[in-house]
Design a protein around this motif. Sequence first.
Motif, mmCIF file in Angstrom:
data_model
loop_
_atom_site.group_PDB
_atom_site.id
_atom_site.type_symbol
_atom_site.label_atom_id
_atom_site.label_comp_id
_atom_site.label_asym_id
_atom_site.label_seq_id
_atom_site.Cartn_x
_atom_site.Cartn_y
_atom_site.Cartn_z
ATOM 1 N N LYS A 171 -15.323 -4.390 -0.543
ATOM 2 C CA LYS A 171 -16.455 -3.821 -1.284
ATOM 3 C C LYS A 171 -16.104 -3.831 -2.765
ATOM 4 C CE LYS A 171 -18.240 -0.854 2.400
ATOM 5 N NZ LYS A 171 -17.318 -1.330 3.460
ATOM 6 N N VAL A 226 -13.696 -3.059 -9.234
ATOM 7 C CA VAL A 226 -12.510 -2.940 -8.381
ATOM 8 C C VAL A 226 -12.851 -3.465 -6.988
ATOM 9 C CG1 VAL A 226 -11.019 -1.279 -7.201
ATOM 10 C CG2 VAL A 226 -11.526 -0.982 -9.624
ATOM 11 N N LYS A 263 -12.368 -3.148 -3.274
ATOM 12 C CA LYS A 263 -11.850 -2.185 -2.295
ATOM 13 C C LYS A 263 -11.645 -2.877 -0.965
ATOM 14 C CE LYS A 263 -14.196 1.835 -4.282
ATOM 15 N NZ LYS A 263 -15.095 2.968 -4.024
ATOM 16 N N ASP A 289 -9.629 -1.240 1.351
ATOM 17 C CA ASP A 289 -8.816 -0.200 1.986
ATOM 18 C C ASP A 289 -9.124 -0.013 3.461
ATOM 19 O OD1 ASP A 289 -11.199 0.934 1.303
ATOM 20 O OD2 ASP A 289 -10.359 2.501 0.042
ATOM 21 N N SER A 290 -10.039 -0.790 4.018
ATOM 22 C CA SER A 290 -10.224 -0.720 5.467
ATOM 23 C C SER A 290 -9.191 -1.547 6.220
ATOM 24 C CB SER A 290 -11.635 -1.179 5.852
ATOM 25 O OG SER A 290 -11.789 -2.558 5.583
ATOM 26 N N ASN A 306 -4.917 -1.498 2.159
ATOM 27 C CA ASN A 306 -4.131 -0.532 1.380
ATOM 28 C C ASN A 306 -4.499 0.948 1.533
ATOM 29 O OD1 ASN A 306 -6.442 -0.847 -0.118
ATOM 30 N ND2 ASN A 306 -5.460 -2.094 -1.696
ATOM 31 N N HIS A 307 -5.135 1.289 2.648
ATOM 32 C CA HIS A 307 -5.251 2.715 3.007
ATOM 33 C C HIS A 307 -5.183 2.770 4.535
ATOM 34 C CE1 HIS A 307 -6.143 6.842 3.217
ATOM 35 N NE2 HIS A 307 -7.436 6.826 3.051
ATOM 36 N N GLN A 308 -6.153 2.136 5.179
ATOM 37 C CA GLN A 308 -5.934 1.752 6.568
ATOM 38 C C GLN A 308 -5.287 0.365 6.541
ATOM 39 O OE1 GLN A 308 -8.374 2.553 10.411
ATOM 40 N NE2 GLN A 308 -9.388 0.847 9.424
ATOM 41 N N ALA A 341 2.938 2.186 -3.214
ATOM 42 C CA ALA A 341 2.983 2.399 -1.789
ATOM 43 C C ALA A 341 2.310 1.249 -1.042
ATOM 44 C CB ALA A 341 2.259 3.696 -1.436
ATOM 45 N N SER A 342 1.308 0.617 -1.657
ATOM 46 C CA SER A 342 0.473 -0.289 -0.877
ATOM 47 C C SER A 342 1.144 -1.616 -0.577
ATOM 48 C CB SER A 342 -0.878 -0.505 -1.552
ATOM 49 O OG SER A 342 -0.704 -0.895 -2.892
ATOM 50 N N THR A 362 -5.532 0.804 -13.124
ATOM 51 C CA THR A 362 -6.293 1.748 -12.300
ATOM 52 C C THR A 362 -6.170 3.166 -12.847
ATOM 53 O OG1 THR A 362 -5.782 0.361 -10.378
ATOM 54 C CG2 THR A 362 -6.661 2.562 -9.939
ATOM 55 N N HIS A 363 -4.927 3.555 -13.163
ATOM 56 C CA HIS A 363 -4.702 4.930 -13.621
ATOM 57 C C HIS A 363 -4.624 5.030 -15.143
ATOM 58 C CE1 HIS A 363 -3.212 4.866 -9.428
ATOM 59 N NE2 HIS A 363 -3.783 6.036 -9.386
ATOM 60 N N VAL A 418 -2.540 1.326 11.168
ATOM 61 C CA VAL A 418 -1.927 2.491 10.515
ATOM 62 C C VAL A 418 -2.894 3.007 9.458
ATOM 63 C CG1 VAL A 418 -0.124 3.160 8.840
ATOM 64 C CG2 VAL A 418 0.468 1.790 10.859
ATOM 65 N N PHE A 472 -2.455 5.537 6.163
ATOM 66 C CA PHE A 472 -1.505 6.404 5.469
ATOM 67 C C PHE A 472 -2.238 7.347 4.514
ATOM 68 C CE2 PHE A 472 -1.337 2.519 2.832
ATOM 69 C CZ PHE A 472 -1.385 3.002 1.533
ATOM 70 N N LYS A 521 -2.771 9.456 1.332
ATOM 71 C CA LYS A 521 -2.364 9.199 -0.048
ATOM 72 C C LYS A 521 -2.088 10.526 -0.747
ATOM 73 C CE LYS A 521 -4.694 4.814 -0.482
ATOM 74 N NZ LYS A 521 -5.016 3.801 -1.499
ATOM 75 N N PHE A 550 -11.695 6.485 7.999
ATOM 76 C CA PHE A 550 -10.581 5.947 8.779
ATOM 77 C C PHE A 550 -9.978 6.936 9.770
ATOM 78 C CE2 PHE A 550 -10.221 3.586 4.597
ATOM 79 C CZ PHE A 550 -11.091 2.588 5.026
#
Lengths: 191, 191
Positions: A13, A19, A21, A23-24, A27-29, A59-60, A100-101, B76, B78, B80, B113
């Motif tokens: 997305k 950006v 995304k 994360d599915s 980098n999150h799931q 972390a990702s 990003t930050h 998985v 994770f 954050k 998720f």
Amino acid sequence: MKLLEERILKDGKIGAGNVLKVDSFLNHQIDVPFLTLLGKEFHRLYRDSGVNKILTIEASGIGIACLTAVEFGVPVVFAKKTLTNNIYADVYTSSVYSYTHQKNYEIVVSRQFLSNGDRVLIIDDFLAKGSALLALLSLIRDAGAEVVGAGIVIEKAYQEGGAIVRAQGVRVESLARIASMTPGDGITFCD
Amino acid sequence: MKLLEERILKDGKIGAGNVLKVDSFLNHQIDVPFLTLLGKEFHRLYRDSGVNKILTIEASGIGIACLTAVEFGVPVVFAKKTLTNNIYADVYTSSVYSYTHQKNYEIVVSRQFLSNGDRVLIIDDFLAKGSALLALLSLIRDAGAEVVGAGIVIEKAYQEGGAIVRAQGVRVESLARIASMTPGDGITFCD
């Protein structure tokens, strides 16, 4: 890698600030069976390069780095983003700017886990402006280790990171290279 | 797990503040072939529990969680530690006290998720006072998902976390349980 491009088109997305995304699955799931296939592709690309260590950044990057390391049978070292009480004082340090930050942070790797004689493959989820990748390369050079190359899941080829790193003579293999991306027109990949 | 106890005795170091440093194989450098064996053990313990998702917390849980997920063939997720621009606004949140950093931080998981119908195995590297594990359990309950249990690499059994969580009826399987640990006397394991 066709399979990855299709997955990005299906599940990626485009969010605020253009950006991407993912994360599915990335980098999150983390879709572990799917990322295992990406790990096998990195192994196919670098299997003759004498890789004895994989370096990534928390972390990702850790998930895809570990699933790639399974194929090579080598350890992963992940650069940490802050100096904690748990890390040895004797570290290699480099600086990363996070778009990003919108701030700089330090990354560190213990000198114990990177040294000359190591042949290092860098694995990371994204390559855009190249700040994280350049910082990892700097750590490897400080350690006197050899950079075999970088394996990137998604490269934003319309940003300058890939060109900068390749101009240094570093082999960069990206499994999906995005040529352009806008909320209106969607995502197109490089040929 | 004998193999893990031997590895802790061989490579673990007791640092300042009675911290067990296992960053040569678990949480800075990741010995992927070795952690694959730990993942197989978690799978042996929980293979009949209908696990469809593994939950962990960044960053040091991600490697062992992914290598365990390979065995189960599941994704998985994770948690954050900070809310970034890249995460969806719609999240489950919980609070963790870090004894290492001596401060509270928030952990978040996107509601996308984790949901009811999920049968979740928590995987983490350490269990001591239980703050992180209790926060992960809280996220799972908020989501209406089912907790199958927790798989911990190293439990400091002389601290209260394991007892607190087991008293809630949660199955906790730790591959190494440390009975006592001091710089002078070294490490002893529970029977």
